[in-house]
Design an enzyme around this catalytic site. Structure first.
Site, short mmCIF file in Angstrom:
data_model
loop_
_atom_site.label_atom_id
_atom_site.label_comp_id
_atom_site.label_asym_id
_atom_site.label_seq_id
_atom_site.Cartn_x
_atom_site.Cartn_y
_atom_site.Cartn_z
N GLU A 102 0.84 -1.21 0.00
CA GLU A 102 0.00 0.00 0.00
C GLU A 102 0.87 1.25 0.00
O GLU A 102 2.01 1.23 0.46
CB GLU A 102 -0.88 0.02 1.26
CG GLU A 102 -2.34 -0.29 1.02
CD GLU A 102 -3.09 0.79 0.24
OE1 GLU A 102 -2.49 1.54 -0.54
OE2 GLU A 102 -4.31 0.86 0.41
N ASP A 103 0.29 2.35 -0.47
CA ASP A 103 1.02 3.64 -0.40
C ASP A 103 0.90 4.23 1.00
O ASP A 103 1.87 4.69 1.57
CB ASP A 103 0.52 4.62 -1.47
CG ASP A 103 -0.99 4.86 -1.44
OD1 ASP A 103 -1.71 4.18 -0.68
OD2 ASP A 103 -1.45 5.74 -2.19
N ASP A 106 -4.36 5.36 6.24
CA ASP A 106 -4.82 6.62 6.82
C ASP A 106 -5.94 6.31 7.82
O ASP A 106 -5.67 5.99 8.98
CB ASP A 106 -5.25 7.52 5.65
CG ASP A 106 -5.78 8.87 6.09
OD1 ASP A 106 -5.53 9.28 7.22
OD2 ASP A 106 -6.45 9.53 5.27
N PHE A 155 -1.80 16.04 4.71
CA PHE A 155 -1.93 15.52 3.36
C PHE A 155 -0.59 15.55 2.62
O PHE A 155 0.10 16.56 2.62
CB PHE A 155 -2.99 16.29 2.58
CG PHE A 155 -3.48 15.53 1.40
CD1 PHE A 155 -4.44 14.54 1.55
CD2 PHE A 155 -2.97 15.76 0.14
CE1 PHE A 155 -4.88 13.80 0.47
CE2 PHE A 155 -3.40 15.02 -0.96
CZ PHE A 155 -4.36 14.05 -0.80
N ARG A 168 1.31 12.38 -8.77
CA ARG A 168 1.81 11.02 -8.55
C ARG A 168 3.22 10.84 -9.10
O ARG A 168 4.01 10.05 -8.60
CB ARG A 168 0.92 9.99 -9.26
CG ARG A 168 -0.47 9.86 -8.70
CD ARG A 168 -1.11 8.59 -9.28
NE ARG A 168 -2.55 8.55 -9.12
CZ ARG A 168 -3.18 8.13 -8.03
NH1 ARG A 168 -2.48 7.71 -6.99
NH2 ARG A 168 -4.49 8.10 -7.97
P1 IMP Z 1 -7.75 5.08 4.17
O1 IMP Z 1 -8.86 4.24 3.63
O2 IMP Z 1 -8.29 6.32 4.82
O3 IMP Z 1 -6.78 4.36 5.04
O4 IMP Z 1 -7.00 5.68 2.95
C1 IMP Z 1 -6.15 4.98 2.16
C2 IMP Z 1 -6.06 5.60 0.78
O5 IMP Z 1 -6.37 7.00 0.79
C3 IMP Z 1 -4.66 5.50 0.29
O6 IMP Z 1 -4.45 4.31 -0.44
C4 IMP Z 1 -4.49 6.74 -0.55
O7 IMP Z 1 -4.88 6.49 -1.88
C5 IMP Z 1 -5.44 7.75 0.04
N1 IMP Z 1 -4.75 8.71 0.95
C6 IMP Z 1 -4.81 8.78 2.31
N2 IMP Z 1 -4.07 9.79 2.79
C7 IMP Z 1 -3.51 10.37 1.70
C8 IMP Z 1 -2.59 11.49 1.54
O8 IMP Z 1 -2.13 12.16 2.48
N3 IMP Z 1 -2.25 11.77 0.25
C9 IMP Z 1 -2.71 11.09 -0.82
N4 IMP Z 1 -3.54 10.04 -0.72
C10 IMP Z 1 -3.95 9.69 0.53
MG MG Z 2 -5.43 8.10 -3.86
#
Ligand code: IMP
Ligand code: MG
Length: 180
Positions: A102-103, A106, A155, A168
């Site tokens: 995963e990137d 969050d 962010f 990206r």
């Molecule tokens: P989650 O479901 O809130 O854990 O979010 C995960 C996804 O949200 C990641 O795979 C990212 O694509 C996107 N995301 C969350 N935080 C960021 C950020 O700070 N920058 C860019 N994308 C984010």
């Molecule tokens: Mg994204």
């Protein structure tokens, strides 16, 4: 300090590519130690983890497979929508040791949904490698097993991560500039 403007927002440099590469190699070593004889399936989560995944996988040298899955949770905003759209499902995970790449984790919603979907195929194990971890923003309990960097609840863009689908391609990671 290096800054970039993406759409209408200003971002400042946060983690440069040298630091990213050094840390990614260390994470690759950790994963290699654990998976060298486990024939794992690495699952690249599109699109954000593409740069992390390619750097990480090139640093490992043992039998493994690579598959991809697509997960979309953010709209054009900086906050998670809470809904996750999963496409491009992998196949043949039965009995396999899966490592999701995963990137960023969050809120934890995306990774939790992906794990739920994968579990239907009865893999032997599932672990998570994430480049970035924003643990302060969890709304659901979700732990990553391999973490590149722990970051504050701000962010970020670059090295695969987007702001409204832009940024990206940047090789460094940038963080939102508070003084817009
Ligand atoms: P989650 O479901 O809130 O854990 O979010 C995960 C996804 O949200 C990641 O795979 C990212 O694509 C996107 N995301 C969350 N935080 C960021 C950020 O700070 N920058 C860019 N994308 C984010
Ligand atoms: Mg994204």
């Amino acid at each position: 300090m290096k800054k970039v403007k993406i759409k209408n927002k200003l971002f400042k440099i946060y983690i440069d590519n040298n630091r990213i590469k050094t840390r990614v190699s260390q994470v690759a070593n950790e994963i290699e130690k654990e998976y060298i004889d486990k024939n794992p399936v690495f699952l690249i989560v599109l699109t954000g983890s593409i740069f992390f995944a390619t750097d990480l996988l090139k640093d490992m040298d043992f039998d493994c497979n690579i598959q991809m899955i697509s997960a979309k949770s953010y709209g054009n905003e900086m906050e998670s929508s809470g809904k996750v759209k999963i496409d491009h499902l992998p196949v043949d995970l039965y009995g396999r040791n899966v490592v999701i790449i995963e990137d960023i984790v969050d809120t934890g919603i995306t990774i939790t949904r992906i794990i739920q979907v994968l579990n239907k195929q009865n893999p032997k194990s599932i672990k998570v490698a994430t480049l970035l971890n924003k643990s302060a923003n969890r709304v659901i309990k979700a732990d990553a097993d391999f973490i590149g960097f722990d970051i504050p609840d701000k962010f970020v863009v670059g090295y695969g991560l987007d702001y409204a689908e832009y940024g990206r391609n940047l090789k460094d990671i940038y963080i939102l500039d508070e003084n817009q």
